[in-house]
Scaffold this motif. Structure first.
Motif, PDB file in Angstrom:
ATOM      1  N   TYR A 226       0.837  -1.186   0.000  1.00 53.82           N
ATOM      2  CA  TYR A 226       0.000   0.000   0.000  1.00 53.82           C
ATOM      3  C   TYR A 226       0.880   1.246   0.000  1.00 53.82           C
ATOM      4  N   ALA A 227       0.359   2.320  -0.584  1.00 51.89           N
ATOM      5  CA  ALA A 227       1.040   3.611  -0.516  1.00 51.89           C
ATOM      6  C   ALA A 227       0.716   4.290   0.810  1.00 51.89           C
ATOM      7  N   PRO A 228       1.615   5.145   1.330  1.00 51.53           N
ATOM      8  CA  PRO A 228       1.386   5.759   2.651  1.00 51.53           C
ATOM      9  C   PRO A 228       0.056   6.476   2.781  1.00 51.53           C
ATOM     10  N   ALA A 229      -0.369   7.200   1.726  1.00 54.18           N
ATOM     11  CA  ALA A 229      -1.587   8.001   1.843  1.00 54.18           C
ATOM     12  C   ALA A 229      -2.838   7.269   1.393  1.00 54.18           C
ATOM     13  N   SER A 230      -2.699   6.029   0.937  1.00 45.58           N
ATOM     14  CA  SER A 230      -3.853   5.314   0.397  1.00 45.58           C
ATOM     15  C   SER A 230      -4.628   4.595   1.502  1.00 45.58           C
ATOM     16  N   THR A 231      -5.828   4.138   1.138  1.00 45.69           N
ATOM     17  CA  THR A 231      -6.610   3.305   2.051  1.00 45.69           C
ATOM     18  C   THR A 231      -5.921   1.960   2.206  1.00 45.69           C
ATOM     19  N   LYS A 232      -5.820   1.479   3.450  1.00 51.22           N
ATOM     20  CA  LYS A 232      -5.151   0.209   3.722  1.00 51.22           C
ATOM     21  C   LYS A 232      -6.095  -0.662   4.541  1.00 51.22           C
ATOM     22  N   THR A 233      -6.678  -1.641   3.896  1.00 49.08           N
ATOM     23  CA  THR A 233      -7.584  -2.542   4.592  1.00 49.08           C
ATOM     24  C   THR A 233      -7.286  -3.978   4.197  1.00 49.08           C
ATOM     25  N   ALA A 234      -7.824  -4.904   4.970  1.00 47.12           N
ATOM     26  CA  ALA A 234      -7.786  -6.329   4.672  1.00 47.12           C
ATOM     27  C   ALA A 234      -9.081  -6.934   5.190  1.00 47.12           C
ATOM     28  N   LEU A 235      -9.493  -8.035   4.563  1.00 52.42           N
ATOM     29  CA  LEU A 235     -10.742  -8.698   4.943  1.00 52.42           C
ATOM     30  C   LEU A 235     -10.459 -10.086   5.481  1.00 52.42           C
ATOM     31  N   THR A 278       1.233   5.121   8.133  1.00 56.26           N
ATOM     32  CA  THR A 278       1.781   5.765   6.935  1.00 56.26           C
ATOM     33  C   THR A 278       3.298   5.653   6.832  1.00 56.26           C
ATOM     34  N   MET A 279       3.935   5.087   7.849  1.00 58.43           N
ATOM     35  CA  MET A 279       5.385   4.986   7.837  1.00 58.43           C
ATOM     36  C   MET A 279       5.841   3.927   6.829  1.00 58.43           C
ATOM     37  N   PRO A 280       6.675   4.289   5.857  1.00 63.15           N
ATOM     38  CA  PRO A 280       7.183   3.268   4.920  1.00 63.15           C
ATOM     39  C   PRO A 280       7.914   2.161   5.651  1.00 63.15           C
ATOM     40  N   GLY A 281       7.758   0.951   5.159  1.00 66.87           N
ATOM     41  CA  GLY A 281       8.410  -0.197   5.774  1.00 66.87           C
ATOM     42  C   GLY A 281       7.799  -1.492   5.305  1.00 66.87           C
ATOM     43  N   THR A 282       8.253  -2.582   5.922  1.00 73.42           N
ATOM     44  CA  THR A 282       7.754  -3.916   5.583  1.00 73.42           C
ATOM     45  C   THR A 282       7.038  -4.472   6.811  1.00 73.42           C
ATOM     46  N   TYR A 283       5.814  -4.967   6.593  1.00 74.48           N
ATOM     47  CA  TYR A 283       4.943  -5.288   7.722  1.00 74.48           C
ATOM     48  C   TYR A 283       4.226  -6.621   7.516  1.00 74.48           C
ATOM     49  N   GLN A 284       3.645  -7.089   8.629  1.00 73.88           N
ATOM     50  CA  GLN A 284       2.810  -8.278   8.610  1.00 73.88           C
ATOM     51  C   GLN A 284       1.546  -8.001   9.432  1.00 73.88           C
ATOM     52  N   LEU A 285       0.414  -8.433   8.887  1.00 74.46           N
ATOM     53  CA  LEU A 285      -0.872  -8.291   9.576  1.00 74.46           C
ATOM     54  C   LEU A 285      -1.192  -9.606  10.262  1.00 74.46           C
ATOM     55  N   ARG A 286      -1.554  -9.537  11.556  1.00 77.19           N
ATOM     56  CA  ARG A 286      -1.883 -10.732  12.328  1.00 77.19           C
ATOM     57  C   ARG A 286      -3.281 -10.578  12.928  1.00 77.19           C
ATOM     58  N   ILE A 287      -4.092 -11.616  12.727  1.00 79.10           N
ATOM     59  CA  ILE A 287      -5.443 -11.651  13.290  1.00 79.10           C
ATOM     60  C   ILE A 287      -5.634 -13.026  13.918  1.00 79.10           C
ATOM     61  N   GLY A 288      -5.750 -13.060  15.241  1.00 77.95           N
ATOM     62  CA  GLY A 288      -5.871 -14.346  15.921  1.00 77.95           C
ATOM     63  C   GLY A 288      -4.678 -15.227  15.607  1.00 77.95           C
ATOM     64  N   ASP A 289      -4.955 -16.451  15.121  1.00 77.78           N
ATOM     65  CA  ASP A 289      -3.854 -17.356  14.787  1.00 77.78           C
ATOM     66  C   ASP A 289      -3.492 -17.299  13.299  1.00 77.78           C
ATOM     67  N   GLN A 290      -3.996 -16.299  12.586  1.00 76.63           N
ATOM     68  CA  GLN A 290      -3.680 -16.147  11.169  1.00 76.63           C
ATOM     69  C   GLN A 290      -2.782 -14.934  10.951  1.00 76.63           C
ATOM     70  N   GLN A 291      -1.983 -15.026   9.907  1.00 82.06           N
ATOM     71  CA  GLN A 291      -1.099 -13.910   9.575  1.00 82.06           C
ATOM     72  C   GLN A 291      -0.879 -13.865   8.071  1.00 82.06           C
TER      73      GLN A 291
END
Length: 788
Positions: A226-235, A278-291
C-alpha cells in the motif's frame, strides 16, 4: 524477488534474458508439498484401468500408466479443423480411460507423474479433461469447464503434479483423458511429443480450495502492499478475534486496533483498517492465529515498479518474429498479408494470448502503454521500456500499406516452419477501417509527444499519424461508424460512443502536436457528439436518487455501453483529458468538465456494489437491451439460442436499481469470460479522471483494481504470475508460464454474479493475455505520474 530493479536488469542483460520463473510462492507448489491423508489408485469401480487412444499419434500401455507419442507436425490439418488452418495446430494426441460413473466428491485432488521425453518441442503442455454425467455436466456447453492445461518442465526426469478438484462437478465421472497438443517444433527441427503418464491417484488432503463466492479465503489483502496516503484494509471471514495487529520485520508491534464488521450487498465481513499507518516499511498483519505474508508500505512509484519489470518481462516473452531466449526462435515469417499485389510478412509486435495469434490494435495499445510506463521509470528501466515500445512501433509501421489499408490480425495457434508456400502458412486479414486508423493515429501522435523535439522518430510518427487520420476521414465520410468486418478482430464490438471517444482523443492529440486549428475544431465536434451519448439528465432509481454520467452505445440512449471481455472504457476519460488539457479555453470546456465529473461520480457509484472488496462493479444494464439484435450479437460472440433467456437470468442475479434497470458486478457474458481487462480499463478511466479533477476517491478506485489482481480477492490469489504469492499456472500452452503474465481474469459460473475461480485452467478465464499486461502498465503509469 529480493533483488533490486537495477540488479535484475544487470543479470538479465537489460532484460534481454527472461526473469527466472519463481515457483516458490505459487499455489501449485504449495499443493504438491502438502501432506496427503489418503491416496487411491484408479479405477474406483472395477479391477483395471484400461487406456485407449484417439486423435493423432500413438498410445502404448506401460507399467502403471501409458505413453502417448506423436510427431511435432503433420502435412495436413486434423479431421474437422478449418481448411485454412485458422486458429488450429496440427491436431492432438490423446490417451483416455472410460470410467463407470465414479463419485470423486470425497477427494480433493488428482495426482500423477509425468515424464516428458520428447525433443525440439516449445513448451510441452498436457491437457487433463474430465467428463461428468451427474447433476452438473462436464464439459459445459461452451467447452470451458472440465479442462486443465499443465505447462510441463522440460528438464529430464519425472515430476509429480497435483490438480485440485475442489468445486468441480465430479459425482459421476465417466472419462479421464490426457492430451498433448501438436503445435510444431523449434525452428522446424525434427521433433516429437513423448509423454509417460503414470501412477494416477485420487487423494484426500486438508486443503479444499474455495473457488466461488465472496467469502474470503483466510486474510485477503494487497500482496504488493500500500502507498502511505492510500486506504489500507484487509478482509477476513467471520472470526472470534476482535482485534488485529501490525508487526514489523524487527518483531515490533507497530499497531493494534479493533476489527470492524461491515455488512454490504455481498455479505458480512470483518475488516482490518490500518490506513493510519503511513510509515514506509515492511509489515505483517496478524489476526488471531492467522497472519499474512510480508507486505510493504511505500510510495506508489516504488511500490509498483517491480510489477512493471515483470510485466515488461512477459511482453518481451511474447515477441513475434524475434528469437526469445529460452522460449522460441525467430517465428512466423510465413504468416503473410497481401494487398494490391504487395506481400508482407505479418510477424512482429507481440503474440496476442495463450495462442500465437496477432492483433495490430492490441499491439498498438501495448506499445502506447510501454511509452507511458517509461515516463516515470528510473532511467535504466525507462530505456528498456522504450526499446520494447519501439519494437511495437516497428510492427505498426511495417503493417501499413500506405493507402489506408493495414494488415490487422491473424489467427495462429502453431509454430510454423517459416517457409512461405507450404500448407502451414497463414494469411493475415487486411482492412481499411476508420476506427483502426483513428486509433493508430492517436497512438502514434501520443507516443510522438513523449519524444524529444530533436528525435527524428518524432516527426516520422507524426507524419504517419496524420496519414492514418486522413485515411480514416476519407473512409468515414462514406461508411460512417463502420464496425470491424470480422468478429475475431478485437475492435468488433465497438459502439458509436466508443468510436467517438477514440476520434475525439485522436483528433485532439494530433491537433496539439501539429498546432492545427482544423483538427482542434474536429475534436470539439467529436466531443459534442460523444456527450450526446452520455446520460446527463439522469435516470430516477428505486431509492429516489438520480443516476447520471454513464454512456450509452449511441445518442438514442437505448442500449447502455458495456465492456465484457475486450474493454476500451478508458478512451472516454482520454477524450475528456485530451480536450480539457489541450483546449482549456474552449467555450465548451465547462461542459466537458461537468460531463467528466458526472462520469467519475458514476464510477464511484459502481464501487459501492462490490464493497468492501476493491473490484469495481461492471455497470448498469437494462432488461430490454436483449431485444436489440444488432448490438446484442456484436457484444456476445459464439452464443446459442439460450443466450437471451440467460441474459435475463444474469440480470436477475445482479441488483435491481429501477424499473428494468440492474447493476451487474460482473459483466453479462457467455463463452468469453474473465474481467481483468474490464476492471483495468475502468481503473485507468478512474485514474485519468482522478488526476484531471484532483479527486482522491477516483485515484483510490484506480489503485483498488491493482490490489484486487494482486491478492485482494476472495481467493487470496495473485493473478499476476510472480507478483505476491499463491499465483497459479495459467493457460499459456504456446510459450509456458512467464513472470509477469496476467490472465483474462476471474469469471462467474453459469448465470451467477459472484466470483468464480476454479483451479482448472483453460481459455478464456485463465488464458494469458498481452492486452491485460499492457493495461496494467498503463494504469500503473497513470497512478504514479503525479508523484515525480
Amino acid at each position: 524477488m529480493t533483488q533490486s530493479i537495477s540488479q535484475l536488469l544487470k543479470v538479465t542483460n537489460q532484460l534481454h534474458s527472461l526473469l527466472p520463473l519463481d515457483e516458490s510462492q505459487s499455489l501449485d507448489q504449495a499443493l504438491v508439498d502438502q501432506p496427503v491423508q489418503e491416496s487411491l489408485s484408479l479405477p474406483l469401480i472395477g479391477d483395471q484401468l484400461t487406456w485407449a487412444h484417439r486423435n493423432r499419434g500413438q498410445l502404448v500401455v506401460i507399467n502403471h500408466g501409458f505413453q502417448i507419442t506423436s510427431p511435432a507436425r503433420y502435412d495436413s490439418w486434423a479431421p474437422g479443423d478449418p481448411e485454412d488452418g485458422d486458429y488450429v495446430g496440427f491436431g492432438e494426441v490423446t490417451g483416455y480411460a472410460t470410467l463407470q460413473y465414479e463419485d470423486w466428491q470425497a477427494f480433493q485432488q488428482l495426482s500423477f507423474n509425468v515424464e516428458f521425453k520428447g525433443h525440439n518441442i516449445i513448451n510441452p503442455s498436457l491437457t487433463i479433461a474430465l467428463k461428468n454425467d451427474g447433476a452438473i455436466k462436464l464439459p459445459d456447453k461452451y467447452n470451458r469447464d472440465g479442462f486443465h492445461s499443465l505447462n510441463l518442465h522440460q528438464e529430464s526426469g519425472k515430476r509429480r503434479y497435483c490438480v485440485p478438484l475442489s468445486g468441480l462437478p465430479r459425482d459421476a465421472i465417466t472419462e479421464l483423458s490426457f492430451t498433448g497438443r501438436i503445435n510444431g517444433s523449434y525452428a522446424d527441427l525434427p521433433g516429437e511429443l513423448n509423454y509417460h503418464i503414470t501412477d494416477i491417484r485420487l487423494e484426500k488432503t486438508h486443503t479444499d480450495l474455495a473457488i466461488e463466492g465472496w467469502i474470503p479465503t483466510g486474510i485477503v489483502y494487497s500482496h504488493t502492499g500500500y502507498a502511505p496516503a492510500s486506504t489500507k484494509t484487509a478482509l477476513i471471514k467471520e472470526t472470534d478475534a476482535t482485534e488485529f495487529q501490525i508487526w514489523s520485520q524487527q518483531e515490533q508491534r507497530i499497531m493494534i486496533d479493533q476489527l470492524t464488521t461491515v455488512k454490504s450487498s455481498i455479505g458480512q465481513f470483518k475488516v482490518a483498517d490500518f490506513s493510519a499507518l503511513t510509515m514506509p516499511g515492511t509489515y505483517q498483519l496478524r489476526i488471531g492465529d492467522q497472519q499474512t505474508n510480508w507486505f510493504t508500505i511505500q510510495a506508489n512509484a516504488e511500490l509498483w515498479t517491480p510489477s512493471v519489470l515483470k510485466a515488461l518481462n512477459f511482453i518481451y516473452s511474447e515477441r513475434c518474429g524475434f528469437p526469445v531466449p529460452g522460449i522460441h526462435p525467430t517465428c512466423h515469417f510465413d504468416v503473410t498479408a497481401e494487398h494490391n499485389d504487395h506481400l508482407i510478412s505479418f510477424n512482429g509486435g507481440w503474440h496476442d494470448a495463450g495462442d500465437l495469434s496477432q492483433q495490430l490494435i492490441q499491439t498498438a495499445e501495448v506499445t502506447l502503454s510501454l511509452f507511458e510506463a517509461a515516463n516515470d521509470a528510473e532511467p535504466a528501466l525507462a530505456q528498456r521500456l522504450i526499446e520494447e515500445g519501439n519494437w511495437g512501433i516497428d510492427f505498426i509501421l511495417k503493417t501499413d500499406f500506405q493507402d489506408g489499408y493495414h494488415a490487422t490480425s491473424a489467427g495462429v495457434s502453431r509454430w510454423t516452419n517459416n517457409q512461405i508456400g507450404d500448407m502451414d502458412d497463414a494469411k493475415a486479414r487486411v482492412h481499411n477501417n476508420p476506427l483502426e486508423n483513428y486509433l493508430l493515429a492517436g497512438t502514434l501522435a501520443t507516443v510522438a509527444a513523449q519524444l524529444a523535439p530533436t528525435d527524428p522518430q518524432r516527426q516520422r510518427l507524426l507524419d504517419s499519424a496524420l496519414n492514418d487520420y486522413h485515411y480514416a476521414e476519407e473512409v468515414f465520410k462514406s461508411v460512417g461508424y463502420q464496425k470491424t468486418p470480422i468478429f475475431w478482430e478485437h475492435t468488433y464490438n465497438t459502439s458509436k460512443a466508443t468510436y467517438l471517444a477514440v476520434m475525439a482523443w485522436s483528433a485532439g492529440q494530433l491537433a496539439a502536436r501539429l498546432n492545427d486549428t482544423t483538427l482542434a475544431a474536429q475534436a470539439r465536434q467529436f466531443m459534442t457528439d460523444l456527450l450526446a451519448c452520455q446520460e446527463s439528465v439522469g435516470l430516477p432509481l428505486s431509492d429516489g436518487t438520480i443516476l447520471r454520467g454513464m454512456f450509452y452505445r449511441d445518442e438514442t440512449h437505448q442500449i447502455f455501453q458495456h465492456f465484457n471481455h475486450q474493454s476500451r472504457e478508458h478512451y472516454f476519460s482520454l477524450a475528456f483529458e485530451t480536450l480539457l488539457n489541450t483546449q482549456p479555453g474552449a467555450t465548451e470546456a465547462a461542459q466537458w468538465r461537468t460531463a467528466a465529473r458526472q462520469y467519475g461520480d458514476y464510477l464511484k457509484y459502481l464501487a459501492d456494489f462490490t464493497a468492501p472488496y476493491p473490484m469495481l462493479a461492471n455497470g448498469i444494464y437494462q432488461l430490454s437491451e436483449r431485444q436489440d439484435n444488432a448490438s446484442f450479437n456484436v457484444q456476445h460472440l459464439l452464443i446459442d439460442d439460450s443466450a437471451k433467456a440467460d441474459y435475463a437470468k444474469q440480470l436477475a442475479n445482479g441488483v435491481q436499481i429501477g424499473d428494468g434497470l440492474y447493476i451487474k458486478r460482473f459483466p453479462v457474458w457467455f463463452s468469453f469470460r474473465g474481467n481483468n481487462g474490464t476492471i483495468l480499463s475502468a481503473g485507468k478511466a478512474a485514474a485519468i479522471l482522478g488526476n484531471l479533477l484532483d479527486d482522491a476517491d477516483l485515484k483510490q478506485i484506480a489503485i483498488n483494481q491493482l490490489n484486487w489482481i494482486v491478492g485482494y480477492n476472495p481467493f487470496g490469489q495473485s493473478l499476476m504470475y510472480g507478483e505476491g504469492h499463491h499465483y497459479t499456472q495459467q493457460y499459456a500452452e504456446s510459450s509456458g508460464d512467464v513472470m509477469g503474465e496476467i490472465p483474462v481474469g476471474i469469471e462467474t459460473t453459469a448465470n451467477e454474479d459472484a466470483p468464480y475461480w476454479p483451479h482448472f485452467n483453460n481459455a478464456t478465464y485463465k488464458e494469458v493475455w498481452i492486452g491485460n499486461v499492457g493495461k496494467w502498465l498503463s494504469l500503473v503509469a497513470e497512478i504514479t505520474k503525479k508523484e515525480h
